[in-house]
Design a protein around this motif. Structure first.
Motif, PDB file in Angstrom:
ATOM      1  N   ARG A  40     -47.444  60.850 -43.768  1.00  9.63           N
ATOM      2  CA  ARG A  40     -46.337  61.620 -44.014  1.00  9.63           C
ATOM      3  C   ARG A  40     -45.513  62.084 -42.620  1.00  9.63           C
ATOM      4  NH1 ARG A  40     -48.227  66.890 -47.218  1.00  9.63           N
ATOM      5  NH2 ARG A  40     -46.086  67.431 -46.687  1.00  9.63           N
ATOM      6  N   ILE A  41     -46.373  62.052 -41.646  1.00  5.92           N
ATOM      7  CA  ILE A  41     -45.770  62.279 -40.252  1.00  5.92           C
ATOM      8  C   ILE A  41     -44.995  61.174 -39.867  1.00  5.92           C
ATOM      9  CG2 ILE A  41     -46.260  63.154 -37.829  1.00  5.92           C
ATOM     10  CD1 ILE A  41     -48.691  64.427 -38.799  1.00  5.92           C
ATOM     11  N   GLY A  42     -45.435  59.992 -40.095  1.00  8.34           N
ATOM     12  CA  GLY A  42     -44.621  58.740 -39.531  1.00  8.34           C
ATOM     13  C   GLY A  42     -45.563  57.444 -39.539  1.00  8.34           C
ATOM     14  N   ASP A  43     -44.774  56.386 -39.643  1.00 11.24           N
ATOM     15  CA  ASP A  43     -45.779  55.072 -39.236  1.00 11.24           C
ATOM     16  C   ASP A  43     -46.448  55.106 -37.958  1.00 11.24           C
ATOM     17  OD1 ASP A  43     -44.782  54.313 -42.030  1.00 11.24           O
ATOM     18  OD2 ASP A  43     -43.048  52.968 -41.222  1.00 11.24           O
ATOM     19  N   TRP A 184     -49.404  72.577 -35.723  1.00 10.94           N
ATOM     20  CA  TRP A 184     -49.585  71.602 -34.776  1.00 10.94           C
ATOM     21  C   TRP A 184     -49.499  70.206 -35.173  1.00 10.94           C
ATOM     22  CZ3 TRP A 184     -54.094  75.048 -34.116  1.00 10.94           C
ATOM     23  CH2 TRP A 184     -53.798  76.392 -33.424  1.00 10.94           C
ATOM     24  N   GLY A 185     -49.355  69.970 -35.959  1.00 10.36           N
ATOM     25  CA  GLY A 185     -48.735  68.544 -36.588  1.00 10.36           C
ATOM     26  C   GLY A 185     -50.164  67.746 -36.362  1.00 10.36           C
ATOM     27  N   ASN A 186     -49.957  66.303 -36.210  1.00  9.47           N
ATOM     28  CA  ASN A 186     -50.879  65.565 -35.945  1.00  9.47           C
ATOM     29  C   ASN A 186     -52.169  66.255 -35.246  1.00  9.47           C
ATOM     30  OD1 ASN A 186     -51.938  62.908 -37.002  1.00  9.47           O
ATOM     31  ND2 ASN A 186     -52.072  62.327 -34.919  1.00  9.47           N
ATOM     32  N   ILE A 191     -57.659  68.671 -35.318  1.00  7.82           N
ATOM     33  CA  ILE A 191     -58.519  69.733 -35.397  1.00  7.82           C
ATOM     34  C   ILE A 191     -59.197  70.027 -36.812  1.00  7.82           C
ATOM     35  CG2 ILE A 191     -58.629  72.258 -34.941  1.00  7.82           C
ATOM     36  CD1 ILE A 191     -56.172  71.494 -32.874  1.00  7.82           C
ATOM     37  N   ALA A 192     -58.432  69.695 -37.925  1.00 10.18           N
ATOM     38  CA  ALA A 192     -58.887  70.058 -39.012  1.00 10.18           C
ATOM     39  C   ALA A 192     -60.184  68.985 -39.426  1.00 10.18           C
ATOM     40  CB  ALA A 192     -58.013  69.734 -40.106  1.00 10.18           C
ATOM     41  N   LEU A 193     -59.987  67.726 -38.843  1.00 13.32           N
ATOM     42  CA  LEU A 193     -61.149  66.934 -39.354  1.00 13.32           C
ATOM     43  C   LEU A 193     -62.546  67.323 -38.303  1.00 13.32           C
ATOM     44  CD1 LEU A 193     -62.007  64.072 -40.347  1.00 13.32           C
ATOM     45  CD2 LEU A 193     -61.392  62.903 -38.359  1.00 13.32           C
TER      46      LEU A 193
END
Length: 226
Positions: A40-43, A184-186, A191-193
């Motif tokens: 969703r952020i980009g290719d 914080w985007g990607n 960080i979530a991982l």
């Protein structure tokens, strides 16, 4: 009779396999969700994340060996109800796994750029992956504990706790992931991982004393024993 005993063993085995299946399904969902958010952020981000995930997979294969060793040694110790062997199995396999995770983290820190360049020739993807390399370096140090605990719980056939820990971790991962992505985007996604791996380790570590307590209870007397 033997038939009844075999049936009870079969049911127990099916329950264990079902718990492991749910655990694996939840893990696959978590990794698929991670990939989808990157897309969703980009290719370019999707491609960069895929390269760093390959490094995570390489690390997981390296550390799984110690989890398998823990599984076998813990299972044997519990089968003999040998508390000393149980403690030694956990200490020995975890110390080695921690050392190897440190080696992976150092290797990724020192040679991460070379690994990225070996996986892609696209300049934008190389640059983007390097920007997030710090998270790939952190993954072995965060992931080793959940891998080890997984092995211990499978060896002890405590698969209900293992399954529940995974479900809790996935719920925390997705909930935290949405929040951190907005912030914080990607970077937030990575960080979530790490949070996901920490949650898995924390839940299993909290339940680990339960296994030790089963070794402290006396073994039931065999039928017909004097």
């Amino acid at each position: 009779g033997g038939g009844l005993l075999d049936r009870a063993r079969l049911v127990a085995m099916m329950r264990v396999n079902f718990d492991i299946f749910i655990r694996t399904l939840a893990l696959i969902f978590a990794l698929a969700w991670f990939t989808a958010q990157g897309a969703r952020i980009g290719d370019t981000v999707l491609a960069a994340n895929a390269i760093l995930m390959n490094m995570f997979t390489l690390m997981a294969f390296g550390l799984d060996g110690f989890a398998f060793a823990a599984e076998a040694l813990v299972g044997a110790a519990i089968g003999r109800r040998d508390r000393a062997a149980y403690g030694a199995a956990i200490r020995l396999t975890t110390v080695w796994a921690a050392l190897v995770s440190l080696v992976f983290a150092l290797a990724f820190a020192l040679a991460g750029s070379l690994i990225i360049d070996a996986m892609t020739t696209i300049p934008e993807v190389r640059q983007t992956a390097r920007g997030y390399l710090i998270w790939a370096i952190a993954l072995p140090l965060a992931g080793v504990w959940s891998f080890q605990l997984d092995g211990i719980f499978i060896g002890a056939t405590r698969t209900v706790e293992m399954r529940n820990g995974m479900v809790i971790a996935v719920a925390g991962f997705v909930a935290g992931g949405y929040l951190l992505l907005d912030l914080w985007g990607n970077d937030g996604l990575w960080i979530a991982l790490l949070l996901f791996l920490a949650l898995r380790a924390a839940t299993l570590a909290a339940w680990l004393p339960r296994i030790g307590r089963t070794l402290d209870t006396p073994r039931p007397a065999a039928v017909g024993s004097p």
